[in-house]
Write a protein that holds these residues in place. Structure first.
Motif, PDB file in Angstrom:
ATOM      1  N   ALA A 160       0.832  -1.380  -0.385  1.00 13.76           N
ATOM      2  CA  ALA A 160       0.265   0.209  -0.299  1.00 13.76           C
ATOM      3  C   ALA A 160       0.587   1.479   0.055  1.00 13.76           C
ATOM      4  O   ALA A 160       0.418   2.063  -0.320  1.00 13.76           O
ATOM      5  CB  ALA A 160      -0.900  -0.086   1.312  1.00 13.76           C
ATOM      6  N   LEU A 161       2.070   1.262   0.329  1.00  7.98           N
ATOM      7  CA  LEU A 161       3.145   2.501   0.279  1.00  7.98           C
ATOM      8  C   LEU A 161       3.952   2.178  -0.841  1.00  7.98           C
ATOM      9  O   LEU A 161       4.824   3.525  -1.175  1.00  7.98           O
ATOM     10  CB  LEU A 161       4.469   2.355   1.509  1.00  7.98           C
ATOM     11  CG  LEU A 161       3.594   2.017   2.823  1.00  7.98           C
ATOM     12  CD1 LEU A 161       4.559   1.370   3.739  1.00  7.98           C
ATOM     13  CD2 LEU A 161       3.238   3.762   3.554  1.00  7.98           C
ATOM     14  N   ARG A 162       3.318   1.877  -1.543  1.00  6.28           N
ATOM     15  CA  ARG A 162       4.338   1.651  -3.342  1.00  6.28           C
ATOM     16  C   ARG A 162       3.615   2.628  -4.179  1.00  6.28           C
ATOM     17  O   ARG A 162       2.500   3.114  -3.602  1.00  6.28           O
ATOM     18  CB  ARG A 162       4.053   0.564  -3.826  1.00  6.28           C
ATOM     19  CG  ARG A 162       4.773   0.008  -5.021  1.00  6.28           C
ATOM     20  CD  ARG A 162       4.677  -0.775  -6.297  1.00  6.28           C
ATOM     21  NE  ARG A 162       4.458  -2.107  -4.867  1.00  6.28           N
ATOM     22  CZ  ARG A 162       6.234  -2.207  -5.454  1.00  6.28           C
ATOM     23  NH1 ARG A 162       6.742  -1.847  -6.461  1.00  6.28           N
ATOM     24  NH2 ARG A 162       5.950  -3.963  -5.110  1.00  6.28           N
ATOM     25  N   SER A 163       4.641   4.090  -4.459  1.00 11.76           N
ATOM     26  CA  SER A 163       4.675   4.768  -5.286  1.00 11.76           C
ATOM     27  C   SER A 163       5.349   5.223  -6.317  1.00 11.76           C
ATOM     28  O   SER A 163       6.623   4.775  -6.261  1.00 11.76           O
ATOM     29  CB  SER A 163       4.085   6.228  -4.027  1.00 11.76           C
ATOM     30  OG  SER A 163       4.285   7.701  -4.745  1.00 11.76           O
ATOM     31  N   ARG A 164       5.081   6.429  -6.927  1.00 17.03           N
ATOM     32  CA  ARG A 164       5.838   6.675  -8.338  1.00 17.03           C
ATOM     33  C   ARG A 164       6.619   7.744  -7.829  1.00 17.03           C
ATOM     34  O   ARG A 164       8.017   7.745  -8.024  1.00 17.03           O
ATOM     35  CB  ARG A 164       5.292   7.389  -9.186  1.00 17.03           C
ATOM     36  CG  ARG A 164       3.806   6.431  -9.543  1.00 17.03           C
ATOM     37  CD  ARG A 164       3.141   7.045 -11.230  1.00 17.03           C
ATOM     38  NE  ARG A 164       2.268   8.313 -10.536  1.00 17.03           N
ATOM     39  CZ  ARG A 164       1.669   7.881  -9.636  1.00 17.03           C
ATOM     40  NH1 ARG A 164       0.860   6.675  -9.684  1.00 17.03           N
ATOM     41  NH2 ARG A 164       0.618   8.869  -9.641  1.00 17.03           N
ATOM     42  N   LYS A 165       6.015   8.321  -6.278  1.00 20.34           N
ATOM     43  CA  LYS A 165       7.360   9.325  -6.328  1.00 20.34           C
ATOM     44  C   LYS A 165       8.024   8.727  -4.625  1.00 20.34           C
ATOM     45  O   LYS A 165       7.740   7.142  -4.161  1.00 20.34           O
ATOM     46  CB  LYS A 165       6.160  10.142  -4.541  1.00 20.34           C
ATOM     47  CG  LYS A 165       5.022  11.081  -5.571  1.00 20.34           C
ATOM     48  CD  LYS A 165       5.608  11.884  -6.455  1.00 20.34           C
ATOM     49  CE  LYS A 165       4.444  11.929  -7.570  1.00 20.34           C
ATOM     50  NZ  LYS A 165       3.879  13.665  -7.190  1.00 20.34           N
ATOM     51  N   ALA A 166       9.156   9.415  -3.783  1.00 21.13           N
ATOM     52  CA  ALA A 166      10.037   8.870  -2.884  1.00 21.13           C
ATOM     53  C   ALA A 166       9.252   8.749  -1.472  1.00 21.13           C
ATOM     54  O   ALA A 166       8.375   9.616  -1.164  1.00 21.13           O
ATOM     55  CB  ALA A 166      11.149   9.722  -2.607  1.00 21.13           C
ATOM     56  N   VAL A 167       9.101   7.404  -1.098  1.00 18.68           N
ATOM     57  CA  VAL A 167       8.895   7.229  -0.293  1.00 18.68           C
ATOM     58  C   VAL A 167      10.046   6.408   1.166  1.00 18.68           C
ATOM     59  O   VAL A 167      10.130   5.695   0.667  1.00 18.68           O
ATOM     60  CB  VAL A 167       7.135   5.540  -0.278  1.00 18.68           C
ATOM     61  CG1 VAL A 167       7.120   5.432   1.051  1.00 18.68           C
ATOM     62  CG2 VAL A 167       5.958   5.970  -1.447  1.00 18.68           C
ATOM     63  N   TRP A 168       8.904   6.982   1.834  1.00 15.64           N
ATOM     64  CA  TRP A 168      10.536   7.055   3.398  1.00 15.64           C
ATOM     65  C   TRP A 168      10.461   7.125   4.599  1.00 15.64           C
ATOM     66  O   TRP A 168       8.676   7.672   4.817  1.00 15.64           O
ATOM     67  CB  TRP A 168      11.870   8.354   3.755  1.00 15.64           C
ATOM     68  CG  TRP A 168      12.577   8.288   2.326  1.00 15.64           C
ATOM     69  CD1 TRP A 168      12.342   9.385   0.962  1.00 15.64           C
ATOM     70  CD2 TRP A 168      14.019   8.933   2.464  1.00 15.64           C
ATOM     71  NE1 TRP A 168      13.436   9.468   0.351  1.00 15.64           N
ATOM     72  CE2 TRP A 168      14.441   9.105   1.390  1.00 15.64           C
ATOM     73  CE3 TRP A 168      14.825   8.758   3.828  1.00 15.64           C
ATOM     74  CZ2 TRP A 168      16.015   9.678   1.589  1.00 15.64           C
ATOM     75  CZ3 TRP A 168      16.639   8.951   2.831  1.00 15.64           C
ATOM     76  CH2 TRP A 168      16.822   9.015   2.298  1.00 15.64           C
ATOM     77  N   GLY A 169      11.032   6.061   5.514  1.00 12.72           N
ATOM     78  CA  GLY A 169      10.290   5.724   6.415  1.00 12.72           C
ATOM     79  C   GLY A 169      10.775   6.469   7.640  1.00 12.72           C
ATOM     80  O   GLY A 169      12.181   6.051   7.751  1.00 12.72           O
ATOM     81  N   ALA A 170      10.211   6.880   8.666  1.00 13.20           N
ATOM     82  CA  ALA A 170      11.088   6.941  10.382  1.00 13.20           C
ATOM     83  C   ALA A 170      10.535   6.197  11.267  1.00 13.20           C
ATOM     84  O   ALA A 170       9.180   6.015  11.995  1.00 13.20           O
ATOM     85  CB  ALA A 170      10.831   8.351   9.866  1.00 13.20           C
ATOM     86  N   ILE A 171      11.698   5.574  11.660  1.00 17.48           N
ATOM     87  CA  ILE A 171      10.950   4.709  12.471  1.00 17.48           C
ATOM     88  C   ILE A 171      11.350   5.247  13.609  1.00 17.48           C
ATOM     89  O   ILE A 171      12.115   5.130  14.465  1.00 17.48           O
ATOM     90  CB  ILE A 171      12.004   2.619  12.792  1.00 17.48           C
ATOM     91  CG1 ILE A 171      11.446   2.267  11.013  1.00 17.48           C
ATOM     92  CG2 ILE A 171      11.607   2.010  13.454  1.00 17.48           C
ATOM     93  CD1 ILE A 171      10.268   2.434  10.515  1.00 17.48           C
ATOM     94  N   HIS A 172      10.246   4.494  15.256  1.00 15.24           N
ATOM     95  CA  HIS A 172      10.620   5.435  16.484  1.00 15.24           C
ATOM     96  C   HIS A 172      10.909   4.209  17.135  1.00 15.24           C
ATOM     97  O   HIS A 172      10.477   2.955  17.227  1.00 15.24           O
ATOM     98  CB  HIS A 172       9.565   5.817  16.614  1.00 15.24           C
ATOM     99  CG  HIS A 172       9.242   6.498  17.856  1.00 15.24           C
ATOM    100  ND1 HIS A 172       8.258   7.754  18.742  1.00 15.24           N
ATOM    101  CD2 HIS A 172      10.794   6.155  19.557  1.00 15.24           C
ATOM    102  CE1 HIS A 172       8.380   7.790  19.656  1.00 15.24           C
ATOM    103  NE2 HIS A 172      10.228   6.896  20.087  1.00 15.24           N
ATOM    104  N   CYS A 173      12.544   4.379  17.872  1.00  9.00           N
ATOM    105  CA  CYS A 173      12.594   3.192  18.454  1.00  9.00           C
ATOM    106  C   CYS A 173      13.835   3.689  19.478  1.00  9.00           C
ATOM    107  O   CYS A 173      14.948   4.970  18.892  1.00  9.00           O
ATOM    108  CB  CYS A 173      13.478   2.060  17.998  1.00  9.00           C
ATOM    109  SG  CYS A 173      14.179   0.650  18.691  1.00  9.00           S
ATOM    110  N   ASN A 174      13.734   3.481  21.236  1.00 10.09           N
ATOM    111  CA  ASN A 174      14.662   4.038  22.005  1.00 10.09           C
ATOM    112  C   ASN A 174      15.586   2.969  22.727  1.00 10.09           C
ATOM    113  O   ASN A 174      16.295   3.411  23.443  1.00 10.09           O
ATOM    114  CB  ASN A 174      13.642   4.905  22.977  1.00 10.09           C
ATOM    115  CG  ASN A 174      13.101   5.351  21.721  1.00 10.09           C
ATOM    116  OD1 ASN A 174      13.384   6.406  21.728  1.00 10.09           O
ATOM    117  ND2 ASN A 174      11.589   5.553  22.865  1.00 10.09           N
ATOM    118  N   HIS A 175      15.125   2.297  22.224  1.00 12.43           N
ATOM    119  CA  HIS A 175      15.905   1.082  23.340  1.00 12.43           C
ATOM    120  C   HIS A 175      16.703  -0.763  21.866  1.00 12.43           C
ATOM    121  O   HIS A 175      15.231  -1.161  21.683  1.00 12.43           O
ATOM    122  CB  HIS A 175      16.149   0.283  24.919  1.00 12.43           C
ATOM    123  CG  HIS A 175      16.563  -0.145  25.473  1.00 12.43           C
ATOM    124  ND1 HIS A 175      16.665  -0.886  25.501  1.00 12.43           N
ATOM    125  CD2 HIS A 175      17.325   0.647  26.343  1.00 12.43           C
ATOM    126  CE1 HIS A 175      18.043  -1.636  26.504  1.00 12.43           C
ATOM    127  NE2 HIS A 175      18.111  -0.165  27.153  1.00 12.43           N
TER     128      HIS A 175
END
Ligand code: PLP
Length: 324
Positions: A179-194
């Protein structure tokens, strides 16, 4: 103190959403009084301590919201918040008074209005899906949003911020990633602390995202009693690089109400970053960031190496160097 007593106290005082996933709950070591998962996700009576400088909307989302679900503070990028839900609620969350099970999804009409704002604002180059957690959406709903954004000519980048690979890794399914597939650039930011948040299931979910061609960056929050040592942060940032995640931001704790037990001082954060500079590659080092209370924006807050005509090297030696 019994859980019932705490619930009563919570109902009478500040109310912040509570939820933990079975996956996260299974990681808690009941014999460890300082368990980093428990500290991040389980209610503590310390949350009832609210300091005068703490705020309901600490980074000023509301003053910068032109339409429901959109925060537009930086000219070229907007936050789009299609839902205010997460699978698990972090006790230090800066949006803890805006999110929760009663807040729900944007209605279809509200989502259409938010997308129309983005379509009608040519300065917007990057759309940041956040919330809540956008990977809690169904693949069908996520795909609808990604497709609508992909159809806007001036949108060049779609970024999503998520904790779902940590909170509920099995939910990061191939269908959701599709569902995240796109002609545009798709980046992810992962929230993780430990590092304790990263199980084999979480590693697999992160690998599915990167293997699908989605570059990942990390976001962590500096949290007293969770990751406020050079050892904990060194291990975390090295692990991110091994998982093909570029460490992006280490956030100083925001002034969210009832979170003072999590906050270090800025000087403590700077000292940690100075130590990490002596032992980590540039690839492994994030920026230490402060989101200025009230909504003025985010800035890196040091440490400073160049001052008074001298520059400090990674090992603490000083060398003359003019700034002008
Ligand atoms: C954090 C934030 C962004 C994104 O900032 P970056 O520095 O690009 O990661 C954009 N808009 C708002 C309102 C934010 O709070």
């Amino acid at each position: 103190m019994s859980a019932t007593f705490e619930k009563v106290a919570l109902a009478e005082a500040a109310v912040f959403a509570e939820a933990i996933t079975p996956h996260l709950a299974s990681l808690i070591d009941p014999h460890d009084p300082n368990d980093p998962i428990a500290r991040q996700f389980l209610y503590s009576a310390a949350e009832q301590t609210i300091l005068p400088d703490e705020l309901g909307d600490p980074i000023g989302d509301q003053p910068h919201s032109p339409v429901k679900g959109v925060v537009h503070r930086e000219p070229d990028r907007v936050l789009l918040k299609p839902l205010q839900l997460c699978a698990a609620y972090c006790r230090f969350c800066f949006r803890r008074e805006q999110i929760g099970p009663d807040q729900g999804l944007l209605s279809d009409a509200e989502l259409d209005a938010a997308l129309a704002y983005i379509r009608d604002t040519p300065a917007i180059w990057e759309v940041i899906l956040t919330g809540g957690d956008p990977l809690v959406l169904s693949p069908r709903r996520l795909k609808h949003i990604v497709e609508a954004l992909s159809d806007i000519a001036h949108v060049g980048v779609i970024r999503f911020h998520t904790r779902q690979p940590v909170s509920n890794p099995e939910a990061v399914t191939p269908a959701l990633i599709e569902a995240l597939r796109s002609r545009k650039a798709v980046w992810g930011a992962i929230h993780c602390n430990h590092v304790r948040e990263v199980t084999p299931a979480t590693r697999a979910a992160l690998a599915r995202l990167v293997d699908a061609g989605i570059p990942l960056v990390s976001q962590s929050v500096l949290l007293k009693g969770v990751n406020d040592t050079a050892e904990a942060l060194d291990a975390l940032f090295r692990l991110f690089v091994e998982l093909r995640i570029k460490p992006y931001y280490l956030h100083h704790g925001d002034l969210a109400r009832g979170t003072s037990h999590f906050r270090t001082t800025i000087m403590e954060g700077q000292a940690l970053m100075r130590t990490l500079r002596t032992q980590l590659s540039g690839l492994a080092l994030p920026l230490y960031m402060l989101d200025i209370p009230g909504g003025a924006g985010k800035v890196p807050v040091g440490p400073q190496y160049l001052q008074d005509g001298t520059v400090e090297d990674p090992r603490g030696g000083r060398h003359p160097y003019s700034t002008s």
